[in-house]
Design an enzyme around this catalytic site. Structure first.
Site, PDB file in Angstrom:
ATOM      1  CG  ASP A  67      -0.520  48.179  41.745  1.00 24.68           C
ATOM      2  OD1 ASP A  67      -0.666  47.754  42.903  1.00 24.68           O
ATOM      3  OD2 ASP A  67       0.312  47.719  40.949  1.00 24.68           O
ATOM      4  CG  ASP A 136       5.345  42.786  31.911  1.00 26.49           C
ATOM      5  OD1 ASP A 136       5.657  43.059  33.095  1.00 26.49           O
ATOM      6  OD2 ASP A 136       4.237  43.075  31.416  1.00 26.49           O
ATOM      7  CG  HIS A 138       4.495  44.810  35.712  1.00 21.43           C
ATOM      8  ND1 HIS A 138       3.547  43.979  35.166  1.00 21.43           N
ATOM      9  CD2 HIS A 138       4.571  44.441  37.018  1.00 21.43           C
ATOM     10  CE1 HIS A 138       3.081  43.167  36.088  1.00 21.43           C
ATOM     11  NE2 HIS A 138       3.689  43.420  37.224  1.00 21.43           N
TER      12      HIS A 138
END
Ligand code: F6R
Length: 243
Positions: A67, A136, A138
């Site tokens: 990313d 969370d 991810h």
């Protein structure tokens, strides 16, 4: 999922680097999927040491990163391209042109994602994909959602992620609100997936990833369905998981 429980971050970093090293030795022209963040820094330090001692050769390796923040270029010290150059690429003998990170400077999201998908298709499925785990759940920047995204897409970062990542920026306002990320489908097509998790603050979410239902609300939970997923986690991170 194969789970290795290690004592602490130092042991985790050594174990993860050994697994990646085995991949590079077995297949010198392998494709490695790589991650940024705090989790892999020790792993990259160990890989660098193995390169320096002459035990590892990266000259034929190709890397694809998960990313990049939208809007940040390689010269920005918060960009993931900058991070990778600093912590790994500039320290080993990988040709820079074999290293791929989504291009955060492309303003048109469709264009940026299509270009990165083309890169990923050309490189082929990663032989090994390294992953950190978000608080969370991810993976990459695939945030909790109502579906699993297949390929590269632009995401709005969640408040949890913005809060977790603001430590790297001068102020919270400087944290980009969007990122380009590899999709969960692409991650799942990697032949081996290696997840590294350290610290008490990840214990609750790691337990959900390992023992909870497979749901896009906890994106990493889909790794339960991967045929070769390896988790290396320290005692603190596994403190809420019965093994
Ligand atoms: C980084 C990435 C993220 C991180 C995750 C954990 O490229 O894709 O999913 O792996 O946010 O970050 P750390 O390791 O900083 O806790």
């Amino acid at each position: 999922m194969k789970i290795y429980k290690v004592k602490n971050y130092e042991e985790l970093s050594r174990k993860a680097a050994n697994i990646i090293a085995a991949q590079v030795i077995m297949k010198p022209d392998c494709v490695l999927g790589l991650a940024t963040g705090s989790s892999p820094i020790g792993t990259y330090d160990n890989l660098t040491a193995m390169y320096e001692s002459g035990d590892l050769d990266f000259s034929q390796v190709t890397t694809v990163n998960l990313d990049e923040y939208k809007g940040l270029d390689a010269s920005n010290d918060q960009s993931y391209r900058y991070f990778m150059n600093k912590h790994l690429f500039s320290r080993i003998n990988i040709p820079m042109e074999h290293t791929y990170v989504p291009d955060g400077t492309v303003a048109d999201s469709d264009e940026a994602c299509a270009a990165y998908n083309e890169t990923l298709h050309k490189a082929g499925p990663a032989d090994l994909q390294l992953l950190g785990l978000g608080h969370d759940g991810h993976i990459g920047f695939n945030e909790p959602a109502d579906h699993f995204a297949d390929e590269t897409h632009c995401v709005d970062l969640t408040e949890v992620t913005i809060q977790a990542n603001k430590r790297f920026f001068a102020s919270e306002a400087d944290v980009p609100r969007q990122a380009y990320t590899m999709g969960v489908g692409t991650i799942m097509r990697a032949k081996t997936v290696l997840v590294i998790v350290s610290g008490e603050d990840k214990a609750e979410i790691l337990n959900q990833v390992i023992n909870g239902p497979v749901t896009p609300q906890v994106p990493a939970s889909i790794l339960q369905f991967h045929s070769n997923a390896i988790i290396v986690a320290d005692e603190a991170a596994l403190s809420k998981t019965d093994l």
